[in-house]
Write an enzyme that holds these catalytic residues in place. Structure first.
Site, PDB file in Angstrom:
ATOM      1  N   SER A   1      49.474 -33.589  66.956  1.00 32.31           N
ATOM      2  CA  SER A   1      48.580 -34.350  67.817  1.00 32.31           C
ATOM      3  C   SER A   1      48.586 -33.710  69.190  1.00 32.31           C
ATOM      4  CB  SER A   1      49.033 -35.814  67.912  1.00 32.31           C
ATOM      5  OG  SER A   1      48.300 -36.520  68.899  1.00 32.31           O
ATOM      6  N   ARG A   2      47.530 -33.930  69.951  1.00 30.51           N
ATOM      7  CA  ARG A   2      47.543 -33.470  71.337  1.00 30.51           C
ATOM      8  C   ARG A   2      48.479 -34.311  72.195  1.00 30.51           C
ATOM      9  NH1 ARG A   2      41.885 -32.612  70.318  1.00 30.51           N
ATOM     10  NH2 ARG A   2      41.433 -30.376  70.275  1.00 30.51           N
TER      11      ARG A   2
ATOM     12  N   HIS B   1      36.884 -31.494  63.347  1.00 31.18           N
ATOM     13  CA  HIS B   1      37.220 -31.071  61.995  1.00 31.18           C
ATOM     14  C   HIS B   1      37.180 -29.561  61.841  1.00 31.18           C
ATOM     15  CE1 HIS B   1      36.280 -35.192  59.899  1.00 31.18           C
ATOM     16  NE2 HIS B   1      37.253 -35.252  60.786  1.00 31.18           N
TER      17      HIS B   1
ATOM     18  N   ASP C   1      30.033 -42.426  59.980  1.00 32.66           N
ATOM     19  CA  ASP C   1      31.240 -43.192  59.712  1.00 32.66           C
ATOM     20  C   ASP C   1      31.113 -44.072  58.471  1.00 32.66           C
ATOM     21  OD1 ASP C   1      33.921 -43.698  61.114  1.00 32.66           O
ATOM     22  OD2 ASP C   1      33.267 -45.716  60.579  1.00 32.66           O
TER      23      ASP C   1
ATOM     24  N   LYS D   1      36.336 -37.518  55.654  1.00 26.30           N
ATOM     25  CA  LYS D   1      34.881 -37.526  55.689  1.00 26.30           C
ATOM     26  C   LYS D   1      34.388 -37.913  57.088  1.00 26.30           C
ATOM     27  CE  LYS D   1      34.618 -42.049  56.044  1.00 26.30           C
ATOM     28  NZ  LYS D   1      34.080 -42.650  57.298  1.00 26.30           N
TER      29      LYS D   1
END
Length: 239
Positions: free
Chosen positions: A38-39, A81, A177, A99
């Site tokens: 993660s950042r 992504h 979404d 997705k």
């Protein structure tokens, strides 16, 4: 008893989906989460601890470079992504990408091209295609020639410009979404449409708040799809 060595996953991102899929991975025999990236290093460390992962990284690049990891699960916002998948493919890792596979057609085509050139496995994490009932309907000739599909999926999501679902820079919007499910079901059962008629509404941020339409196919076949109920800002009246 013979047992195949553990298959080790790296989880990219730490949101709700990352936590849910990570928990499913560690519950599966022969699978484990070895690292989280993660950042935000603190969030990576917290999720790594919850999943029993040995390593936590403050960048996706370091996660993908971990030699102990066999595959990367990409759970970042849609617009990231490509970046994460590109790093994973370059490191020779298999990629399971949440997705939609990418935020744009160009990004998706690049991901597929890079994976093919590197000989690396790449798949969109579209659980619906693995649902036993949906697989049966798609493959069993007893259902005959499917002429029409009606699919709807949505939920109430009050408008919040700070939330990723409403942010255009993060690939927000109902279609990416939620709409991938009804549209994806239509594509699975009927193939690619030859025409479409879509209507809907936009949120103040410019992303699609809801959408619905008709997909047209040869021979008069059709699909009616919608992603309703997005952006409801009014409270439901008391009964």
């Amino acid at each position: 008893m013979f047992r195949v060595r553990d298959f080790t996953w790296g989880i990219a991102a730490t949101g709700v989906i990352a936590r849910t899929v990570g928990a499913a991975i560690v519950a599966e025999p022969g699978m484990r989460v070895g690292a989280v990236g993660s950042r935000n290093p603190q969030r990576a460390q917290a999720l790594a601890a919850a999943l029993g992962a040995e390593s936590a990284y403050g960048s996706y690049e370091r996660l993908c470079a971990d030699p102990a990891v066999d595959a990367i699960y990409v759970a970042t916002p849609h617009t990231e992504h490509l970046q994460v998948a590109e790093a994973a493919i370059a490191a020779g890792k298999a990629v399971l990408c949440e997705k939609p596979l990418a935020a744009t057609v160009d990004d998706a085509e690049k991901m597929v091209r890079l994976a093919r050139e590197a000989g690396v496995f790449l798949m969109e994490a579209m659980w619906m295609r693995f649902n036993p009932l949906i697989r049966l309907i798609a493959a069993d000739a007893r259902f005959g020639d499917i002429r029409s599909v009606q699919a709807s999926f949505g939920f109430a999501m009050p408008y919040d410009p700070a939330h990723r679902l409403w942010a255009p820079e993060l690939g927000g919007g109902s279609l990416l979404d939620l709409g991938v499910y009804p549209f994806g079901l239509a594509q699975l059962l009927l193939g690619m449409p030859t025409g479409l008629r879509i209507t809907g509404s936009l949120a103040p941020s410019g992303v699609d708040a809801e959408a619905g339409g008709v997909l047209l196919y040869p021979g008069g076949r059709r699909a009616f799809v919608e992603t309703p109920c997005w952006g409801i800002t009014r409270t439901r009246p008391a009964l």
